[in-house]
Design a protein around this motif. Structure first.
Motif, PDB file in Angstrom:
ATOM      1  N   ALA A 108       0.968  -1.096  -0.193  1.00  0.00           N
ATOM      2  CA  ALA A 108      -0.059   0.171   0.041  1.00  0.00           C
ATOM      3  C   ALA A 108       0.416   1.173   0.562  1.00  0.00           C
ATOM      4  CB  ALA A 108      -1.190   0.028   1.606  1.00  0.00           C
ATOM      5  N   TYR A 109       0.443   2.314  -0.881  1.00  0.00           N
ATOM      6  CA  TYR A 109       1.701   3.246  -1.073  1.00  0.00           C
ATOM      7  C   TYR A 109       0.726   4.551  -0.615  1.00  0.00           C
ATOM      8  CZ  TYR A 109       5.102   0.849  -3.611  1.00  0.00           C
ATOM      9  OH  TYR A 109       6.377  -0.252  -4.299  1.00  0.00           O
ATOM     10  N   GLU A 110       1.313   5.415  -0.389  1.00  0.00           N
ATOM     11  CA  GLU A 110       0.644   7.443   0.357  1.00  0.00           C
ATOM     12  C   GLU A 110       1.507   8.160  -0.866  1.00  0.00           C
ATOM     13  OE1 GLU A 110      -0.746   7.549   3.674  1.00  0.00           O
ATOM     14  OE2 GLU A 110      -1.497   5.605   4.166  1.00  0.00           O
ATOM     15  N   VAL A 111       0.024   9.178  -1.065  1.00  0.00           N
ATOM     16  CA  VAL A 111       1.185  10.195  -1.590  1.00  0.00           C
ATOM     17  C   VAL A 111       0.046  11.304  -0.915  1.00  0.00           C
ATOM     18  CG1 VAL A 111       0.985  12.265  -2.954  1.00  0.00           C
ATOM     19  CG2 VAL A 111       1.014   9.674  -3.831  1.00  0.00           C
ATOM     20  N   SER A 112       0.528  12.330  -0.003  1.00  0.00           N
ATOM     21  CA  SER A 112      -0.030  13.027   1.156  1.00  0.00           C
ATOM     22  C   SER A 112       0.447  14.685   0.672  1.00  0.00           C
ATOM     23  CB  SER A 112       0.517  12.760   2.741  1.00  0.00           C
ATOM     24  OG  SER A 112       0.175  11.555   3.103  1.00  0.00           O
ATOM     25  N   PHE A 113      -0.251  15.254   1.098  1.00  0.00           N
ATOM     26  CA  PHE A 113      -0.475  16.668   1.245  1.00  0.00           C
ATOM     27  C   PHE A 113      -0.263  17.503   2.165  1.00  0.00           C
ATOM     28  CE2 PHE A 113      -2.291  14.797  -2.960  1.00  0.00           C
ATOM     29  CZ  PHE A 113      -1.610  15.522  -4.559  1.00  0.00           C
ATOM     30  N   ARG A 119       0.620  21.696   7.100  1.00  0.00           N
ATOM     31  CA  ARG A 119      -0.220  20.696   8.024  1.00  0.00           C
ATOM     32  C   ARG A 119      -0.704  19.964   6.781  1.00  0.00           C
ATOM     33  NH1 ARG A 119      -3.782  24.286  12.248  1.00  0.00           N
ATOM     34  NH2 ARG A 119      -2.620  24.989  13.893  1.00  0.00           N
ATOM     35  N   ARG A 120      -1.377  18.361   6.996  1.00  0.00           N
ATOM     36  CA  ARG A 120      -1.127  17.551   6.524  1.00  0.00           C
ATOM     37  C   ARG A 120      -2.634  17.704   6.349  1.00  0.00           C
ATOM     38  NH1 ARG A 120       0.404  12.518   5.162  1.00  0.00           N
ATOM     39  NH2 ARG A 120       1.697  12.532   7.305  1.00  0.00           N
ATOM     40  N   SER A 121      -3.163  17.922   4.263  1.00  0.00           N
ATOM     41  CA  SER A 121      -4.212  18.487   3.961  1.00  0.00           C
ATOM     42  C   SER A 121      -5.406  17.461   3.068  1.00  0.00           C
ATOM     43  CB  SER A 121      -4.270  19.912   3.476  1.00  0.00           C
ATOM     44  OG  SER A 121      -3.282  19.553   2.204  1.00  0.00           O
ATOM     45  N   GLY A 122      -4.183  16.972   2.793  1.00  0.00           N
ATOM     46  CA  GLY A 122      -5.274  15.334   2.611  1.00  0.00           C
ATOM     47  C   GLY A 122      -4.043  14.352   1.974  1.00  0.00           C
ATOM     48  N   THR A 123      -4.684  12.901   2.006  1.00  0.00           N
ATOM     49  CA  THR A 123      -3.949  11.637   1.378  1.00  0.00           C
ATOM     50  C   THR A 123      -4.812  10.405   0.743  1.00  0.00           C
ATOM     51  OG1 THR A 123      -3.285  11.590   3.967  1.00  0.00           O
ATOM     52  CG2 THR A 123      -3.482   9.769   2.959  1.00  0.00           C
ATOM     53  N   LEU A 124      -4.672  10.356  -0.564  1.00  0.00           N
ATOM     54  CA  LEU A 124      -4.650   9.463  -1.491  1.00  0.00           C
ATOM     55  C   LEU A 124      -3.606   8.506  -1.000  1.00  0.00           C
ATOM     56  CD1 LEU A 124      -5.850   8.464  -4.255  1.00  0.00           C
ATOM     57  CD2 LEU A 124      -3.608   9.059  -5.302  1.00  0.00           C
ATOM     58  N   ARG A 125      -4.734   7.374  -0.487  1.00  0.00           N
ATOM     59  CA  ARG A 125      -3.545   5.868  -0.391  1.00  0.00           C
ATOM     60  C   ARG A 125      -4.362   4.644  -1.506  1.00  0.00           C
ATOM     61  NH1 ARG A 125      -2.004   2.872   4.351  1.00  0.00           N
ATOM     62  NH2 ARG A 125      -2.795   0.292   4.294  1.00  0.00           N
ATOM     63  N   ARG A 130      -7.489  -0.212  -5.398  1.00  0.00           N
ATOM     64  CA  ARG A 130      -8.405   0.143  -4.974  1.00  0.00           C
ATOM     65  C   ARG A 130      -7.785   2.273  -4.297  1.00  0.00           C
ATOM     66  NH1 ARG A 130     -13.064  -1.124  -3.260  1.00  0.00           N
ATOM     67  NH2 ARG A 130     -13.384   0.805  -2.308  1.00  0.00           N
ATOM     68  N   PHE A 131      -8.524   2.744  -4.333  1.00  0.00           N
ATOM     69  CA  PHE A 131      -8.090   4.192  -4.386  1.00  0.00           C
ATOM     70  C   PHE A 131      -8.775   4.762  -3.425  1.00  0.00           C
ATOM     71  CE2 PHE A 131      -6.799   2.651  -7.677  1.00  0.00           C
ATOM     72  CZ  PHE A 131      -5.229   2.937  -8.709  1.00  0.00           C
ATOM     73  N   THR A 132      -8.115   5.296  -2.379  1.00  0.00           N
ATOM     74  CA  THR A 132      -9.155   6.079  -1.515  1.00  0.00           C
ATOM     75  C   THR A 132      -8.551   7.485  -0.593  1.00  0.00           C
ATOM     76  OG1 THR A 132      -9.670   4.327  -0.204  1.00  0.00           O
ATOM     77  CG2 THR A 132     -10.007   5.913   0.776  1.00  0.00           C
ATOM     78  N   LEU A 133      -9.006   8.131  -1.384  1.00  0.00           N
ATOM     79  CA  LEU A 133      -9.213  10.218  -0.900  1.00  0.00           C
ATOM     80  C   LEU A 133      -9.152  10.360   0.107  1.00  0.00           C
ATOM     81  CD1 LEU A 133      -6.726  12.761  -2.137  1.00  0.00           C
ATOM     82  CD2 LEU A 133      -9.807  12.632  -3.417  1.00  0.00           C
ATOM     83  N   GLY A 134      -8.760  10.696   0.937  1.00  0.00           N
ATOM     84  CA  GLY A 134      -9.279  11.586   2.491  1.00  0.00           C
ATOM     85  C   GLY A 134      -8.896  12.530   2.723  1.00  0.00           C
ATOM     86  N   GLN A 193       4.721   7.784   0.671  1.00  0.00           N
ATOM     87  CA  GLN A 193       4.863   7.192   1.697  1.00  0.00           C
ATOM     88  C   GLN A 193       4.759   6.043   1.596  1.00  0.00           C
ATOM     89  OE1 GLN A 193       3.246   8.223   5.684  1.00  0.00           O
ATOM     90  NE2 GLN A 193       2.138   5.350   5.641  1.00  0.00           N
ATOM     91  N   GLY A 194       5.329   4.585   1.645  1.00  0.00           N
ATOM     92  CA  GLY A 194       5.492   3.236   1.460  1.00  0.00           C
ATOM     93  C   GLY A 194       6.430   2.620   1.916  1.00  0.00           C
TER      94      GLY A 194
END
Length: 342
Positions: A108-113, A119-125, A130-134, A193-194
């Motif tokens: 699983a990888y992540e791109v964090s914004f 401050r962290r404003s969004g994360t794509l996992r 599967r792709f989840t945007l938070g 991240q990974g």
């Protein structure tokens, strides 16, 4: 043809739809100006890459299938591009990179914004399936490809995302998997991240490569009318050849649509290279590549008398060839508007 299940969640409302087009209206197109690129070509295996910053964990350059990759060695390793400014992402930008998927259950990888204040404003996992945007308020959107564990094929995947003020689109291997028209977060920097879990199976390495960040620009027609030309680094060719690679279909289609909708436009299609290699070979290759682009547009229906081809080799750089970012900007195709003839 691959099918994509797209599910967008906004508040309590949700929308599900099927999309079956790999390219076309939903195609990914790289931003017009590259602001960061690293293919790790000049790095040494076993060392931390010079264009990156280690945020957490452990990472190093490794050799995989004959090329350099960035290996994220332990769980939740985070790396970020080494940039001069703390907040470097413009209002419109694109990010692309390859990531290795050899095991859906392990990877699983992540791109964090991050916003202006860090401050962290969004994360794509994502994991290739599967792709989840938070956002800060929780999950914003979820999507998946048709790939399942039963039909999983190990190997490289290409993640690409484009952001234009508030609209965020996510692509997997050229196919759109998420579309969020209003992502109300400030995106000014990012981290990847990974990592390899401590109990990972063999061949569960977390590798990334070929990272490109580009600034978006004004719509093509506005740019042509304002500047008389536009340039793209998104038309990709096979190494030392003039064959256009399949991932270039999106931008080729975009240019075709521009010329279809504005039949008065005529262009000189001009190929450019970086300074690597032989001067004469670069000149010849740039001419052949310009001719390949003209043929590709003609095959789509653009009249050949609206296009000419010209190769400049490395004679007209727009950036410093001493850096990878500069070379990436110099490897380009320019479309110079020609005066309309009666």
């Amino acid at each position: 043809m691959q099918h994509i299940l797209l599910k967008c969640v906004i508040g309590l409302a949700s929308l599900s739809l099927m999309a079956s087009s790999v390219y076309g209206q939903a195609a990914f197109v790289r931003g017009s100006t590259v602001i960061f690129e690293d293919n790790l070509k000049h790095e040494k295996a076993g060392e931390f890459p010079s264009q990156w910053r280690l945020v957490r964990g452990s990472a190093e350059v490794a050799r995989y299938e004959g090329e350099n990759v960035l290996s994220l060695l332990v769980t939740r390793t985070e790396v970020a591009p080494l940039m001069r400014e703390k907040s470097y992402l413009p209002q419109a930008f694109t990010i692309e990179f390859d990531y290795l998927m050899n095991d859906l259950r392990q990877h699983a990888y992540e791109v964090s914004f991050f916003n202006e204040n860090g401050r962290r404003s969004g994360t794509l996992r994502f994991n290739g399936e599967r792709f989840t945007l938070g956002g800060r308020g929780g999950t914003v959107a979820e999507g998946s490809t048709s790939e399942t564990r039963a039909g999983f094929q190990p190997g490289w995947r290409r993640l690409a995302l484009s952001f234009n003020q508030h609209e965020l689109r996510i692509f997997s291997d050229g196919v759109r998997v998420l579309n969020v028209p209003r992502f109300e977060e400030e995106l000014r920097s990012f981290q990847i991240q990974g990592g390899r879990p401590s109990n990972a199976r063999p061949n569960s390495d977390a590798f990334i490569r070929n990272v490109v960040v580009a600034e978006g620009g004004m719509p093509l027609y506005e740019r042509v009318m304002s500047e008389g030309r536009f340039s793209t680094t998104e038309i990709q060719f096979d190494v030392n050849r003039a064959d256009i690679r399949p991932e270039s279909a999106g931008v080729i289609d975009q240019i075709f649509q521009l010329m279809r909708d504005h039949k008065d436009l005529r262009f000189s299609v001009e190929g450019h290279t970086d300074s690597d290699g032989n001067v004469e070979l670069n000149q010849r290759l740039s001419q052949q590549r310009a001719e390949s682009v003209v043929r590709a547009l003609a095959e789509k229906g653009v009249s050949p008398d609206r296009l000419t081809a010209k190769g400049w080799g490395a004679s007209r750089p727009v950036a410093d060839n001493a850096t990878e970012e500069g070379k990436a900007q110099n490897r380009r195709v320019e479309f110079v508007r020609l005066e309309t003839t009666e």
